[in-house]
Write an enzyme that holds these catalytic residues in place. Structure first.
Site, short mmCIF file in Angstrom:
data_model
loop_
_atom_site.label_atom_id
_atom_site.label_comp_id
_atom_site.label_asym_id
_atom_site.label_seq_id
_atom_site.Cartn_x
_atom_site.Cartn_y
_atom_site.Cartn_z
N ASP A 63 0.86 -1.19 0.00
CA ASP A 63 0.00 0.00 0.00
C ASP A 63 0.90 1.24 0.00
O ASP A 63 1.66 1.46 0.95
CB ASP A 63 -0.87 -0.05 1.27
CG ASP A 63 -1.86 1.09 1.34
OD1 ASP A 63 -1.66 2.13 0.66
OD2 ASP A 63 -2.84 0.95 2.10
N TYR A 154 -10.39 14.52 -4.79
CA TYR A 154 -9.59 13.98 -5.89
C TYR A 154 -8.82 15.12 -6.57
O TYR A 154 -7.61 15.02 -6.80
CB TYR A 154 -10.50 13.26 -6.89
CG TYR A 154 -9.76 12.64 -8.05
CD1 TYR A 154 -8.98 11.50 -7.87
CD2 TYR A 154 -9.84 13.19 -9.32
CE1 TYR A 154 -8.29 10.93 -8.94
CE2 TYR A 154 -9.15 12.63 -10.39
CZ TYR A 154 -8.39 11.50 -10.20
OH TYR A 154 -7.69 10.95 -11.26
N SER A 157 -5.92 16.27 -4.46
CA SER A 157 -4.78 15.35 -4.43
C SER A 157 -3.99 15.43 -5.73
O SER A 157 -2.77 15.29 -5.74
CB SER A 157 -5.26 13.91 -4.19
OG SER A 157 -5.95 13.41 -5.33
N LYS A 158 -4.67 15.70 -6.84
CA LYS A 158 -3.98 15.73 -8.13
C LYS A 158 -3.26 17.06 -8.37
O LYS A 158 -2.24 17.10 -9.05
CB LYS A 158 -4.98 15.43 -9.26
CG LYS A 158 -5.47 13.99 -9.24
CD LYS A 158 -4.34 12.99 -9.43
CE LYS A 158 -4.79 11.55 -9.47
NZ LYS A 158 -3.70 10.59 -9.63
N1 LIG Z 1 -9.18 6.47 -15.52
C1 LIG Z 1 -9.22 7.77 -15.77
O1 LIG Z 1 -10.13 8.28 -16.47
C2 LIG Z 1 -8.12 8.67 -15.22
C3 LIG Z 1 -8.11 10.02 -15.61
C4 LIG Z 1 -7.10 10.85 -15.11
C5 LIG Z 1 -6.14 10.34 -14.24
N2 LIG Z 1 -6.19 9.04 -13.86
C6 LIG Z 1 -5.18 8.55 -12.90
O2 LIG Z 1 -4.50 7.47 -13.49
C7 LIG Z 1 -4.09 6.56 -12.46
C8 LIG Z 1 -4.60 5.16 -12.81
O3 LIG Z 1 -6.01 5.23 -12.97
P1 LIG Z 1 -6.85 3.95 -13.40
O4 LIG Z 1 -8.16 4.46 -13.90
O5 LIG Z 1 -6.04 3.06 -14.24
O6 LIG Z 1 -7.09 3.28 -11.95
P2 LIG Z 1 -7.72 1.87 -11.59
O7 LIG Z 1 -8.18 1.15 -12.81
O8 LIG Z 1 -8.70 2.12 -10.49
O9 LIG Z 1 -6.46 1.08 -11.00
C9 LIG Z 1 -5.82 1.58 -9.86
C10 LIG Z 1 -4.63 0.70 -9.53
O10 LIG Z 1 -4.00 1.25 -8.36
C11 LIG Z 1 -3.94 0.26 -7.34
N3 LIG Z 1 -4.00 0.94 -6.04
C12 LIG Z 1 -5.01 1.65 -5.51
N4 LIG Z 1 -4.69 2.10 -4.30
C13 LIG Z 1 -3.42 1.68 -4.06
C14 LIG Z 1 -2.52 1.82 -2.97
N5 LIG Z 1 -2.88 2.47 -1.86
N6 LIG Z 1 -1.31 1.26 -3.06
C15 LIG Z 1 -0.93 0.56 -4.17
N7 LIG Z 1 -1.74 0.39 -5.23
C16 LIG Z 1 -2.97 0.94 -5.17
C17 LIG Z 1 -5.14 -0.67 -7.64
O11 LIG Z 1 -5.03 -1.97 -7.10
P3 LIG Z 1 -5.50 -2.29 -5.57
O12 LIG Z 1 -6.88 -1.76 -5.43
O13 LIG Z 1 -5.38 -3.78 -5.47
O14 LIG Z 1 -4.53 -1.60 -4.69
C18 LIG Z 1 -5.03 -0.72 -9.17
O15 LIG Z 1 -4.01 -1.61 -9.55
C19 LIG Z 1 -4.66 7.10 -11.16
O16 LIG Z 1 -3.68 7.85 -10.48
C20 LIG Z 1 -5.78 8.00 -11.62
O17 LIG Z 1 -6.09 9.03 -10.70
C21 LIG Z 1 -7.16 8.19 -14.33
#
Ligand SMILES: NC(=O)c1ccc[n+]([C@@H]2O[C@H](COP(=O)([O-])OP(=O)(O)OC[C@H]3O[C@@H](n4cnc5c(N)ncnc54)[C@H](OP(=O)(O)O)[C@@H]3O)[C@@H](O)[C@H]2O)c1
Length: 269
Positions: A63, A154, A157-158
C-alpha cells in the site's frame, strides 16, 4: 531510448493504466516491478504476463500510503534486478461526494494514497534514480486544473502532485533526474475499476458513456513517449487541453460550465 534491461517500478499496476503501461514496457524489453494492494489480483496479473511469455517481472504487494511498504517496494527492485531507472507514481483512488458530506476518513484515504503515496515512493527511490539519471513520473489528471464540485478531494490530491513535481524538478536537476507529470484526461475504465462513495464504500464504475474517453493503450503510449523524451509536463486529450486553456484564460466561462453540469447532476439531469 533503449528500454532493454531498464528497470521500471509502476505503482498501482494490477489493472487499468498501470497494467497497460507495464505490458507496453515489457514489450519494449524493460524489466518491470508491479504493485497493488490486493495480492490476489496482482498475482493474476503477473501470471497473465508470464503466460504471454514476458520475463523480467516482479510483483510486490503493498500500500503506497504506508511508508514501510514503499521502502519494501523500492528495495524489491534492487533485490530482483539490481537497479532502478524509472518510477511511475500511478496508484490512485477516487471518491465522489460533496465536501460537506464526504467522511473525513475518505478525505484522509484519497490524500494519503494519491499524494502522500507518491511522495513516499519517490523519496525511497531517489537515491537509486540519481545513480542512473533516471525518471520520476507522476500520473495526475485534468481534474487538477480546477476544483471539481463533487470530486474536491480527488482534485486537491492531483493538484498537489503538480506542485510537488514542479519543486522536485528543480531540486533534482543537479542530480540529472528527470521529473515528468501527465495531466490525463477521461480514460476508458478497467472493468474492475471502483471508486469510493462519501461513506467510503467502494462502488463499481461502469463504462462511462457521457464523454469521449481515450483508450488505455493510447494513455500508456504517451506516458512512455514523455519518459523517452524526458518531457516535463503534458496535458492529454483535446478536452483536457481545452479545459486547461479555459481555466487559464477564461476562468469565469470554465466556472459557469462546471456549475451548470454540477447542478444538472444534482437534479438528476
Ligand atoms: N481512468 C481515468 O479516467 C483517469 C483520468 C485521469 C487520471 N487518472 C489517474 O491514473 C491513475 C490510474 O487510474 P486507473 O483508472 O487506471 O485506476 P484503476 O483502474 O482504479 O487502478 C488503480 C490501480 O492502483 C492500485 N491501487 C489503488 N490504491 C493503491 C494503494 N494504496 N497502493 C498501491 N496500489 C494501489 C489498484 O489496485 P489495488 O486496489 O489492489 O490496490 C489498481 O491496480 C490514477 O492515479 C488515476 O487518478 C485516471
Amino acid at each position: 531510448m533503449d528500454w532493454n534491461n531498464k528497470v521500471v517500478l509502476i505503482t498501482g499496476s494490477s489493472i487499468g493504466i498501470g497494467r497497460e503501461l507495464a505490458a507496453q514496457l515489457l514489450d519494449k524489453g524493460a524489466r518491470v516491478v508491479l504493485n497493488a494492494r490486493n495480492a490476489g489480483r496482482l498475482s493474476q496479473t503477473l501470471q497473465a504476463f508470464q503466460e504471454q511469455g514476458y520475463q523480467g517481472i516482479a510483483a510486490v504487494p503493498g500500500d503506497v500510503s504506508k511508508p514501510a511498504d514503499c521502502a519494501r517496494l523500492v528495495e524489491a527492485a534492487q533485490q530482483h534486478f539490481g537497479r532502478l531507472d524509472v518510477v511511475v507514481n500511478n496508484a490512485g483512488i477516487s471518491a465522489e461526494g460533496d465536501v460537506g458530506e464526504l467522511s473525513p476518513e475518505v478525505f484522509r484515504k484519497v490524500t494519503e494514497v494519491n499524494y502522500l503515496g507518491s511522495v513516499y515512493v519517490t523519496q525511497q527511490a531517489l537515491p537509486y534514480l540519481r545513480q542512473n539519471r533516471g525518471t520520476v513520473f507522476f500520473v495526475s489528471s485534468i481534474a487538477a486544473f480546477r476544483g471539481l464540485p463533487g470530486h474536491a478531494v480527488y482534485s486537491a490530491s492531483k493538484v498537489a502532485l503538480k506542485t510537488l513535481s514542479e519543486a522536485l524538478r528543480v531540486e533534482e536537476e543537479r542530480h540529472g533526474v528527470h521529473v515528468g507529470i501527465a495531466f490525463v484526461g477521461f480514460t476508458e475504465n478497467d472493468p474492475q475499476k471502483a471508486i469510493y462513495d462519501k461513506d467510503g464504500v467502494l462502488i463499481p464504475q461502469p463504462a462511462r458513456d457521457f464523454v469521449r474517453q481515450e483508450p488505455v493503450g493510447g494513455v500508456a503510449a504517451r506516458i512512455i513517449r514523455m519518459i523517452e523524451r524526458r518531457e516535463a509536463r503534458r496535458i492529454f486529450t483535446l478536452l483536457g487541453k481545452l479545459n486547461g486553456f479555459a481555466n487559464l484564460f477564461m476562468p469565469a466561462v470554465a466556472g459557469r460550465i462546471l456549475r451548470r453540469s454540477y447542478h444538472q447532476r444534482k437534479m438528476g439531469g
